[in-house]
Design an enzyme around this catalytic site. Structure first.
Site, PDB file in Angstrom:
ATOM      1  N   LYS A  97     -38.251 -27.324 -29.741  1.00 20.67           N
ATOM      2  CA  LYS A  97     -38.266 -26.042 -30.457  1.00 20.67           C
ATOM      3  C   LYS A  97     -38.196 -26.043 -31.725  1.00 20.67           C
ATOM      4  O   LYS A  97     -37.496 -26.988 -32.381  1.00 20.67           O
ATOM      5  CB  LYS A  97     -37.192 -25.202 -29.444  1.00 20.67           C
ATOM      6  CG  LYS A  97     -37.152 -23.746 -29.690  1.00 20.67           C
ATOM      7  CD  LYS A  97     -38.096 -23.273 -28.623  1.00 20.67           C
ATOM      8  CE  LYS A  97     -38.067 -21.802 -28.234  1.00 20.67           C
ATOM      9  NZ  LYS A  97     -38.661 -21.584 -26.986  1.00 20.67           N
ATOM     10  N   GLY A 130     -41.911  -6.699 -26.508  1.00 21.94           N
ATOM     11  CA  GLY A 130     -42.796  -7.604 -26.928  1.00 21.94           C
ATOM     12  C   GLY A 130     -43.927  -8.247 -26.107  1.00 21.94           C
ATOM     13  O   GLY A 130     -43.997  -7.727 -24.955  1.00 21.94           O
ATOM     14  N   ASN A 131     -44.423  -9.494 -26.405  1.00 15.80           N
ATOM     15  CA  ASN A 131     -45.291  -9.922 -25.532  1.00 15.80           C
ATOM     16  C   ASN A 131     -44.876  -9.970 -24.200  1.00 15.80           C
ATOM     17  O   ASN A 131     -45.691  -9.910 -23.327  1.00 15.80           O
ATOM     18  CB  ASN A 131     -45.863 -11.178 -26.144  1.00 15.80           C
ATOM     19  CG  ASN A 131     -46.721 -12.052 -25.396  1.00 15.80           C
ATOM     20  OD1 ASN A 131     -46.261 -12.791 -24.465  1.00 15.80           O
ATOM     21  ND2 ASN A 131     -48.172 -11.717 -25.363  1.00 15.80           N
TER      22      ASN A 131
HETATM   23  N1  GLU Z   1     -42.204 -20.171 -26.278  1.00 17.49           N
HETATM   24  C1  GLU Z   1     -42.441 -20.324 -24.906  1.00 17.49           C
HETATM   25  C2  GLU Z   1     -41.121 -20.694 -24.304  1.00 17.49           C
HETATM   26  O1  GLU Z   1     -40.160 -20.614 -24.705  1.00 17.49           O
HETATM   27  C3  GLU Z   1     -43.565 -20.822 -24.697  1.00 17.49           C
HETATM   28  C4  GLU Z   1     -43.610 -22.511 -25.455  1.00 17.49           C
HETATM   29  C5  GLU Z   1     -44.710 -23.297 -25.210  1.00 17.49           C
HETATM   30  O2  GLU Z   1     -45.590 -22.695 -24.672  1.00 17.49           O
HETATM   31  O3  GLU Z   1     -44.959 -24.583 -25.522  1.00 17.49           O
HETATM   32  O4  GLU Z   1     -41.360 -21.051 -23.148  1.00 17.49           O
END
Ligand code: GLU
Length: 428
Positions: A107, A221-222
């Site tokens: 992350k 949001g999305n």
């Molecule tokens: N940010 C999204 C999550 O928390 C997607 C992460 C990604 O697609 O790598 O799962």
């Protein structure tokens, strides 16, 4: 009394410790998985539009890559901390494992508030973030994606900077790209749709017909928008959504008892998911304090915003009618609230299962980008449904067989797959 600020990483570690106990993991495996493998903290100096210099703080945490390259989004958030990113990276590891895709967990984040930054300034931050980390990420090492307050446009700037530094085209470096630049059809819908695929399966288990149910959704949001879309498509009625209001620095809930109209709401929503209050009133919505989303007399709650939203302080306000909670956000429920929900017997689909649709589709995007061959939208969404449904069924079968909660069952599957990969590599 001074209360200690809530710490997501401590929560993620406590959740891991609980499952390490259930699995009776050996000490070296616990020591390995309780912490990230690697983390990068850096500064990002940029030139603002008025010519002044400003320095932002950035992070990338690579929690584990035993099952494949690290994968996970980059968040732009004013309250971002190293510990939040650590927790989110760890949850990504379990998330990729529970849906059984060959990726690890990572992350990233930047402490900033895009509401107060021009697009050019945001572009500088994206490019600066990549400049600091370009040698330690890449299609075979660590693949970023969008997350809170980052979008396909941010991914394009990051991709362009990475390709400029590395000299070449690396479309598999990043996911969540616009479809015009190597993105996957269906990626925009994937996280929200994935949440509702798990809701659909849970409703079958609870003996409820989607068409007879109502839901209240936190966020717009999305993830929330697409969860509302698919839930309405399967016949459900959304009576309330909520959002953060940047001008008032607080959140509001928007209620329409006979069901919100998604198209009309989208027409009065900004790119951060902020709904225009006055226009919503004109459309006949009741505008309530943000926390009202949690107090609605509905069958399903979907916290689809950010971490730390259902807490010991507000869990008691959940209506006795609520049968199901699907965590579209990462870490929305604190351990105390989780215990209260458990005691009340509410069925809960845990975050890293419920919201795994985004990363699952990111995996499909990476496969398509690396092969330079793109699938039709139906094919993508069909594969997404298959992956999410199988993951849900595996978790729910284990939960029934071993009399575990869904969260613990999902952890048992995710953590044991990662621990096995670490053992197979002779790391532990
Ligand atoms: N940010 C999204 C999550 O928390 C997607 C992460 C990604 O697609 O790598 O799962």
């Amino acid at each position: 009394m001074v209360t200690k600020p809530f710490n997501s990483f401590e929560m993620a570690q406590a959740q891991f410790d609980r499952v390490a106990g259930i699995l009776d993991l050996d000490q070296p495996t616990r020591d390995l998985l309780r912490f990230p493998l690697r983390e990068y903290h850096f500064t990002i100096p940029i030139r603002m539009d008025d010519g002044t210099a400003r320095v932002f703080r950035g992070f990338r945490v690579q929690h584990n890559d035993a099952r494949g390259p690290c994968k996970g989004g980059v968040r732009f958030h004013p309250q971002e901390t190293a510990d939040t990113v650590r927790a989110l990276a760890m949850w990504m590891t379990w998330k990729c494992a529970v849906v059984d895709i060959p990726l690890g967990g990572g992350k990233g984040g930047v402490v900033c508030d895009p509401h107060n930054l021009s697009l050019r300034e945001q572009e500088q931050i994206c490019r600066g973030w990549v400049r600091q980390i370009a040698q330690d990420v890449g299609p075979m090492r660590d693949i970023p994606a969008p997350d809170i307050m980052t979008s396909g446009q941010h991914m394009v700037w990051m991709l362009d900077e990475f390709e400029t530094i590395r000299g070449g085209r690396y479309p598999g470096f990043i996911t969540g790209k616009p479809v015009t630049l190597g993105g996957s059809l269906g990626r925009a819908e994937a996280t929200g749709f994935g949440v509702v695929i798990t809701v659909r399966e849970a409703l079958k288990e609870l003996g409820l017909r989607a068409a007879d149910t109502t839901a209240s959704v936190q966020g717009f949001g999305n993830v929330a928008q697409n969860a509302v879309k698919l839930y309405q498509q399967i016949g459900g009625t959304v009576v309330c959504v909520s959002c953060w209001d940047q001008a008032d620095q607080t959140s509001y809930a928007f209620r329409k008892k006979d069901g919100v109209n998604l198209g009309a709401l989208l027409g009065i929503t900004d790119r951060f998911g902020g709904i225009d209050i006055q226009k919503a009133r004109d459309l006949g919505y009741e505008v309530l304090p943000g926390e009202a989303w949690l107090e609605q007399e509905v069958d399903i709650l979907m916290p689809n915003a950010i971490e730390h939203q259902i807490t010991a302080d507000n869990v008691g306000k959940i209506s006795p009618r609520v049968r199901l909670i699907a965590e579209g956000a990462n870490g929305p429920t604190t351990p105390e609230a989780d215990a209260a929900i458990r005691e009340r017997g509410v069925f809960l689909i845990p975050d890293f299962l419920a919201n795994a649709g985004g990363v699952t589709c990111s995996y499909f995007e990476q496969v398509q980008s690396n092969a330079n061959y793109y699938w039709e939208k139906d094919e993508v969404l069909g594969k997404l449904d298959l992956k999410m449904t199988s993951a849900y069924i595996a978790v729910s079968e284990l939960a029934r067989k071993r009399k575990l909660l869904m969260r613990d069952a999902a952890y048992v599957i995710g953590v044991s797959r990662v621990a096995q990969a670490c053992r197979d590599r002779r790391w532990v």
